[in-house]
Scaffold this active site. Structure first.
Site, mmCIF file in Angstrom:
data_model
loop_
_atom_site.group_PDB
_atom_site.id
_atom_site.type_symbol
_atom_site.label_atom_id
_atom_site.label_comp_id
_atom_site.label_asym_id
_atom_site.label_seq_id
_atom_site.Cartn_x
_atom_site.Cartn_y
_atom_site.Cartn_z
ATOM 1 N N LEU A 21 34.763 11.676 -15.674
ATOM 2 C CA LEU A 21 35.648 10.535 -15.891
ATOM 3 C C LEU A 21 34.921 9.234 -16.224
ATOM 4 O O LEU A 21 35.553 8.275 -16.667
ATOM 5 C CB LEU A 21 36.503 10.307 -14.639
ATOM 6 C CG LEU A 21 37.411 11.465 -14.216
ATOM 7 C CD1 LEU A 21 38.095 11.147 -12.894
ATOM 8 C CD2 LEU A 21 38.443 11.766 -15.288
ATOM 9 N N ALA A 22 33.615 9.166 -16.008
ATOM 10 C CA ALA A 22 32.894 7.894 -16.093
ATOM 11 C C ALA A 22 32.182 7.756 -17.437
ATOM 12 O O ALA A 22 31.120 8.329 -17.661
ATOM 13 C CB ALA A 22 31.886 7.782 -14.951
ATOM 14 N N VAL A 23 32.765 6.975 -18.340
ATOM 15 C CA VAL A 23 32.158 6.721 -19.646
ATOM 16 C C VAL A 23 30.855 5.947 -19.441
ATOM 17 O O VAL A 23 30.811 4.963 -18.708
ATOM 18 C CB VAL A 23 33.112 5.913 -20.547
ATOM 19 C CG1 VAL A 23 32.446 5.571 -21.865
ATOM 20 C CG2 VAL A 23 34.400 6.687 -20.779
ATOM 21 N N GLY A 24 29.786 6.410 -20.098
ATOM 22 C CA GLY A 24 28.494 5.759 -19.973
ATOM 23 C C GLY A 24 27.610 6.350 -18.903
ATOM 24 O O GLY A 24 26.432 6.015 -18.808
ATOM 25 N N ASN A 25 28.167 7.237 -18.079
ATOM 26 C CA ASN A 25 27.410 7.933 -17.043
ATOM 27 C C ASN A 25 27.019 9.290 -17.622
ATOM 28 O O ASN A 25 27.848 10.202 -17.726
ATOM 29 C CB ASN A 25 28.274 8.077 -15.793
ATOM 30 C CG ASN A 25 27.555 8.743 -14.642
ATOM 31 O OD1 ASN A 25 26.702 9.594 -14.845
ATOM 32 N ND2 ASN A 25 27.915 8.366 -13.432
ATOM 33 N N SER A 28 27.490 12.482 -15.451
ATOM 34 C CA SER A 28 28.906 12.822 -15.306
ATOM 35 C C SER A 28 29.424 13.534 -16.543
ATOM 36 O O SER A 28 30.128 14.543 -16.452
ATOM 37 C CB SER A 28 29.713 11.549 -15.038
ATOM 38 O OG SER A 28 31.101 11.823 -15.012
ATOM 39 N N GLU A 174 31.472 -4.426 -9.823
ATOM 40 C CA GLU A 174 31.053 -3.080 -9.434
ATOM 41 C C GLU A 174 30.276 -3.056 -8.123
ATOM 42 O O GLU A 174 29.655 -2.061 -7.774
ATOM 43 C CB GLU A 174 30.214 -2.457 -10.556
ATOM 44 C CG GLU A 174 30.956 -2.308 -11.871
ATOM 45 C CD GLU A 174 31.884 -1.106 -11.917
ATOM 46 O OE1 GLU A 174 31.503 -0.029 -11.456
ATOM 47 O OE2 GLU A 174 33.018 -1.255 -12.425
ATOM 48 N N HIS A 244 25.005 1.014 -14.135
ATOM 49 C CA HIS A 244 24.818 -0.011 -13.114
ATOM 50 C C HIS A 244 23.343 -0.407 -13.101
ATOM 51 O O HIS A 244 22.469 0.407 -13.432
ATOM 52 C CB HIS A 244 25.198 0.505 -11.719
ATOM 53 C CG HIS A 244 26.654 0.768 -11.539
ATOM 54 N ND1 HIS A 244 27.133 1.896 -10.911
ATOM 55 C CD2 HIS A 244 27.746 0.061 -11.905
ATOM 56 C CE1 HIS A 244 28.454 1.865 -10.897
ATOM 57 N NE2 HIS A 244 28.853 0.766 -11.502
ATOM 58 N N CYS A 366 22.852 5.079 -4.758
ATOM 59 C CA CYS A 366 24.299 5.012 -5.014
ATOM 60 C C CYS A 366 25.085 5.340 -3.754
ATOM 61 O O CYS A 366 26.185 4.824 -3.547
ATOM 62 C CB CYS A 366 24.695 6.002 -6.109
ATOM 63 S SG CYS A 366 24.407 5.418 -7.791
#
Length: 440
Positions: A21-25, A28, A174, A244, A366
């Protein structure tokens, strides 16, 4: 009055799954739709906490958000019994089902930004839950997260839990993943280093720049932070997968350990000069020649926990790194050279297995929220959330009783998973004597 740092790890919830679900991760996205192992994930997280406890560190934990969050689906037009809502969402909008089942609250570095009492004008420890606006599955977390923080830090004489920032793109926040508290020692006032990805609503990067300057400024203002500095994350790092700042930098005490491509170079020199005026600042820069940005992100080198010694000394610091750092030849070779270098304070590296979390894009840093507190403030924490060996045994027993061994994205459509999860959370409230946190 003596101050210590305490880490609060996010307990990994029973619906830990890989929905991508996490764009840019990048992790994921890579593992999207794979089978996850919730029991293994939670036990890995508990074992990391146990490792720190046995090393003499002060350790706590935060509850997971209750999932699925059916109130979100009701708000989005789904009606009926709980089971009927699950069935309708599975057929009509499975992407929404994935959203409300996400166990992403496990990454406690995104739970909130923290300002210790040493650094706040009113002498309280301040928490602002992150609104996490950039991704839908995370933006639903902050109401529960606020209740959880208030359950743990429940003495208002010492702690102030704020509401999340106004829910608008210019104030996208964030949490501590983009904030580092630096200082000469734990006994002295420090500096809040706030790192942001963008200044306005528009992105200048291919992947979302999740933290805004206005959000960082608002948190510093609400916390009445005595000394705050603001530094922009490099767009190059964001587009390489550093969604992040804690994917490319980690700090503690007077030390900041970071990749050469972590920050906007035109700002970095000025901010570092200001830090050097306030403390014996030690910048530990890892060059791209030693570790490429790609290797740093894939191994999560900078998502390691940088810890002072258990007695609070920042002269001999320790790195709690994911096993992926040991498995990456370039990163491991660099770390071996680093701990042999007496010109900097990092003396040892401990490798921990958090592969289930790593596969979803979250390393050791994290999973934890740093909180600097005095002895008196620590004594005011709800003791049920302190991670003693005995309490970790209780949590392990709870996980073994309630968690599935395996979970695929298709399993989210089964109402039985919802029933099992709600039973687990109800039991956890009873075990920890915190009834009412979940409001199931």
């Amino acid at each position: 009055m003596t101050f210590h740092e305490m880490n609060f790890d996010g307990l990994i919830g029973p619906t830990h799954n890989y929905s991508g679900l996490a764009v840019g991760n990048l992790a994921s996205a890579k593992n999207a739709k794979n089978t996850s192992f919730p029991r293994e994930a939670a036990l890995q997280g508990i074992e990391k906490m146990r490792t720190l406890v046995r090393k003499g560190y002060k350790q706590g934990f935060l509850l997971p958000n209750a999932r699925p969050d059916l109130n979100v689906l009701r708000n989005l037009g789904f009606t009926g019994t709980n089971a009927q809502i699950i069935n309708k969402a599975a057929k009509q909008a499975p992407e929404l089902l994935s959203m409300v089942y996400s166990a992403s609250s496990m990454w406690a570095a995104n739970a909130a930004t923290v300002t210790p009492s040493l650094d706040s004008k009113d002498g309280k420890v301040h928490f602002t839950p992150a609104n996490l606006l950039t991704t839908a599955h995370r933006a639903i977390e902050y109401p529960q997260t606020e209740r959880i923080l208030k359950a743990v830090f429940n003495n208002t004489k010492y702690f102030k839990v704020h509401s999340a920032l106004y829910g608008q793109s210019e104030f996208a926040d964030e949490g501590a993943a983009n904030h580092t508290r630096l200082g000469s020692s734990y006994q002295d006032a420090g500096v809040g280093l706030f790192v942001y990805g963008r200044t306005g609503q528009s992105n200048l990067t291919r992947f979302p720049a999740r933290q805004t300057l206005k959000a960082s400024q608002a948190v510093a203002r609400a916390h009445e932070t005595r000394d705050a500095l603001f530094l922009q994350q490099s767009p190059v790092a964001i587009d390489a997968g550093a969604f992040h700042n804690d994917v490319v930098a980690v700090g503690n005490g007077p030390a900041l350990f970071f990749h050469e491509d972590a920050f906007v170079a035109s700002q970095q020199a000025a901010v570092f000069a200001e830090l050097a005026e306030r403390m014996p600042f030690k910048a530990i820069c890892v060059s791209r020649d030693d570790v490429s940005l790609a290797d740093a992100i894939s191994s999560y080198l900078f998502n390691s926990q940088l810890l002072a010694s258990p007695d609070g000394s920042t002269h001999e610091m320790h790195l709690i790194a994911p096993t992926e750092c040991r498995d990456n030849q370039a990163v491991f070779a660099y770390l071996e050279r680093l701990i042999a270098d007496d010109s900097q304070p990092i003396r040892t590296v401990t490798y921990v297995d958090v592969r289930q979390s790593m596969s979803n894009g979250g390393g050791p840093a994290c999973l934890r929220l740093r909180v600097l507190m005095s002895n008196e403030e620590m004594a005011a924490i709800n003791p049920n959330f302190i991670a003693t060996e005995a309490q970790l045994d209780v949590l392990s027993g709870w996980v073994n009783q309630h968690y599935r061994d395996e979970l695929s994205p298709a399993d989210l459509a089964d109402p039985q998973l919802m029933t099992e999860s709600y039973d687990a959370f109800t039991d956890l409230e009873e075990v920890l004597n915190c009834e009412g946190v979940y409001r199931l």
